[in-house]
Design a protein around this motif. Structure first.
Motif, short mmCIF file in Angstrom:
data_model
loop_
_atom_site.label_atom_id
_atom_site.label_comp_id
_atom_site.label_asym_id
_atom_site.label_seq_id
_atom_site.Cartn_x
_atom_site.Cartn_y
_atom_site.Cartn_z
N LEU A 199 0.67 -1.14 0.09
CA LEU A 199 -0.10 0.02 -0.03
C LEU A 199 0.82 1.04 -0.09
O LEU A 199 0.31 2.32 -0.32
CB LEU A 199 -0.88 0.14 1.11
N ASP A 200 2.00 1.18 0.28
CA ASP A 200 3.05 2.46 0.27
C ASP A 200 3.26 2.88 -0.98
O ASP A 200 3.54 3.99 -1.24
CB ASP A 200 4.30 1.89 0.93
N ARG A 201 2.73 2.03 -2.18
CA ARG A 201 3.09 2.63 -3.41
C ARG A 201 1.80 3.52 -3.76
O ARG A 201 1.81 4.33 -4.74
CB ARG A 201 2.93 1.46 -4.34
N PHE A 202 0.69 3.64 -3.21
CA PHE A 202 -0.37 4.39 -3.07
C PHE A 202 -0.31 5.31 -2.07
O PHE A 202 -0.76 5.30 -0.94
CB PHE A 202 -1.83 3.37 -3.19
N SER A 203 0.24 6.19 -2.55
CA SER A 203 0.12 7.76 -1.54
C SER A 203 -1.14 8.12 -1.14
O SER A 203 -1.12 8.84 -0.02
CB SER A 203 1.25 8.65 -1.85
N ALA A 204 -2.18 8.09 -1.89
CA ALA A 204 -3.30 8.59 -1.49
C ALA A 204 -4.42 7.72 -0.69
O ALA A 204 -5.07 8.13 0.06
CB ALA A 204 -3.93 9.12 -2.74
N ILE A 205 -4.13 6.42 -0.75
CA ILE A 205 -5.00 5.33 -0.27
C ILE A 205 -4.45 5.06 1.05
O ILE A 205 -5.14 4.96 1.88
CB ILE A 205 -5.17 4.15 -1.31
N ARG A 206 -3.08 4.92 1.13
CA ARG A 206 -2.59 4.35 2.49
C ARG A 206 -2.71 5.20 3.54
O ARG A 206 -3.39 4.69 4.63
CB ARG A 206 -1.10 4.23 2.36
N PRO A 207 -2.70 6.86 3.69
CA PRO A 207 -3.10 7.44 4.76
C PRO A 207 -4.59 7.15 5.04
O PRO A 207 -5.04 7.38 6.25
CB PRO A 207 -2.76 9.02 4.26
N VAL A 208 -5.46 7.22 3.88
CA VAL A 208 -7.02 7.02 4.29
C VAL A 208 -7.22 5.83 5.10
O VAL A 208 -7.82 5.80 6.02
CB VAL A 208 -7.71 6.97 3.25
N VAL A 209 -6.49 4.68 4.67
CA VAL A 209 -6.74 3.36 5.37
C VAL A 209 -6.11 3.69 6.88
O VAL A 209 -6.81 2.77 7.78
CB VAL A 209 -5.98 2.47 4.53
N ILE A 210 -4.96 4.07 7.21
CA ILE A 210 -4.62 4.34 8.35
C ILE A 210 -5.69 5.20 9.41
O ILE A 210 -5.67 4.66 10.42
CB ILE A 210 -3.06 4.85 8.34
N ARG A 211 -5.94 6.19 8.72
CA ARG A 211 -7.02 6.94 9.63
C ARG A 211 -8.16 6.17 9.76
O ARG A 211 -8.78 6.08 11.12
CB ARG A 211 -7.58 8.20 9.09
N ILE A 212 -8.71 5.20 8.88
CA ILE A 212 -9.90 4.38 9.08
C ILE A 212 -9.46 3.32 10.26
O ILE A 212 -10.30 3.04 11.16
CB ILE A 212 -10.29 3.83 8.12
N ALA A 213 -8.11 2.64 10.09
CA ALA A 213 -7.81 1.83 11.08
C ALA A 213 -7.65 2.46 12.61
O ALA A 213 -8.40 1.95 13.60
CB ALA A 213 -6.64 1.20 10.85
N GLN A 214 -7.28 3.75 12.57
CA GLN A 214 -7.03 4.48 13.80
C GLN A 214 -8.23 4.78 14.51
O GLN A 214 -8.72 4.79 15.81
CB GLN A 214 -6.32 5.83 13.82
N PHE A 215 -9.39 5.36 13.58
CA PHE A 215 -10.81 5.32 14.15
C PHE A 215 -11.39 4.07 14.61
O PHE A 215 -12.19 4.20 15.80
CB PHE A 215 -11.54 6.06 12.99
N GLY A 216 -11.24 2.92 13.77
CA GLY A 216 -11.74 1.75 14.49
C GLY A 216 -11.30 1.48 16.08
O GLY A 216 -12.05 0.86 16.74
N VAL A 217 -10.10 1.60 15.97
CA VAL A 217 -9.31 1.16 17.02
C VAL A 217 -9.90 1.95 18.24
O VAL A 217 -10.25 1.43 19.36
CB VAL A 217 -7.80 1.36 17.09
N ALA A 218 -9.93 3.35 18.27
CA ALA A 218 -10.50 4.43 19.26
C ALA A 218 -12.05 4.03 19.65
O ALA A 218 -12.10 3.57 20.66
CB ALA A 218 -10.34 5.76 18.66
N VAL A 219 -12.66 3.42 18.69
CA VAL A 219 -14.00 3.03 18.75
C VAL A 219 -14.11 1.78 19.58
O VAL A 219 -14.87 1.53 20.62
CB VAL A 219 -15.04 3.02 17.63
N ILE A 220 -13.29 0.93 19.51
CA ILE A 220 -13.18 -0.46 19.97
C ILE A 220 -12.75 -0.21 21.50
O ILE A 220 -13.46 -0.63 22.65
CB ILE A 220 -12.43 -1.39 19.34
#
Length: 262
Positions: A199-220
């Motif tokens: 995913l590091d090849r996709f500079s626009a997708i990887r940050p979005v996925v990281i933010r979604i994962a962080q939000f999911g961790v915070a909710v859990i």
């Protein structure tokens, strides 16, 4: 060194002597000296007050005869004096304990204090100590000195206790344990997907996925009340550390190293 060595010098200033004891590692002598000075200062006003109050009593005893009313008032005044002394002692003890809330016990900590070489054992000659190794601090100055030095000496022991308290909190709160494991599993899944699809090849997708994962961790974490387990662990661990550090007498470092060797 607070002062140069001189065999001809007979006395040194009090502050210079205490600084030399602290720098030389004789903290147990400084601890015992602080207790003696506090006992001496607290007993001096009582002695003077007793001497001033007994002098008029002896004078009046020679001139007048005690009456029944005076004899009846004597036990009452004695009980009042005892109650006043106990009240002042309790207030002084509470003031010493509350003074610990105004200091930062981690001010003198360094990374080397958490090394295995500086970690005393858990035996009676190390961290736990015997019954003679504990005493109530005589003043707030002594309590603060004990806290700073004991936290520096037993840093790794306190960290181990904190981990143990956190494990006990998770055992008492299974939902928090499930939430914590779920968060770890989510991050492992994200790392696996990151390595598999690069995913590091996709500079626009990887940050979005990281933010979604962080939000999911915070909710859990919030849903599983993990923050409550962390708060309980910090509260119990901090209280246990401050009480042990303030009540534990300062012992020589050589004695702690011998206990570790055993």
């Amino acid at each position: 060194m607070a002062f140069a060595s001189n065999p001809l010098s007979l006395s040194v200033p009090e502050q210079a002597f205490e600084t030399w004891l602290r720098d030389s590692g004789y903290l147990e002598i400084l601890d015992h000296r602080t207790t003696q000075l506090h006992n001496l200062n607290s007993s001096t006003p009582t002695t003077v007050k007793t001497a001033t109050t007994t002098a008029p009593t002896s004078t009046t005893a020679t001139t007048t005869t005690p009456t029944i009313t005076n004899l009846r008032r004597t036990p009452t005044s004695t009980i009042t004096a005892i109650a006043y002394g106990l009240t002042m002692s309790l207030l002084s003890s509470f003031a010493i304990i509350f003074s610990l809330l105004t200091l930062n016990p981690f001010a003198k900590l360094t990374s080397s204090d958490f090394s295995s070489q500086n970690s005393p054992s858990w035996t009676s000659s190390g961290f736990l100590g015997s019954s003679d190794s504990y005493s109530f601090p005589s003043s707030s100055t002594q309590a603060k000195m004990r806290v700073h030095e004991n936290v520096k000496r037993f840093a790794k022991n306190y960290a181990t206790l904190l981990i143990l308290f956190f494990a006990c909190s998770l055992y008492q709160m299974p939902l928090a344990l499930v939430g914590l494991v779920s968060c770890l599993a989510m991050w492992e899944l994200f790392r696996f997907c990151d390595n598999r699809w690069a995913l590091d090849r996709f500079s626009a997708i990887r940050p979005v996925v990281i933010r979604i994962a962080q939000f999911g961790v915070a909710v859990i974490l919030f849903w599983a009340n993990v923050q409550l387990a962390v708060f309980c662990t910090l509260g119990v661990g901090y209280t246990a550390m401050m009480l042990h550090a303030s009540f534990r007498k300062l012992t020589p470092a050589k004695q702690l190293s011998k206990g570790r060797g055993r």
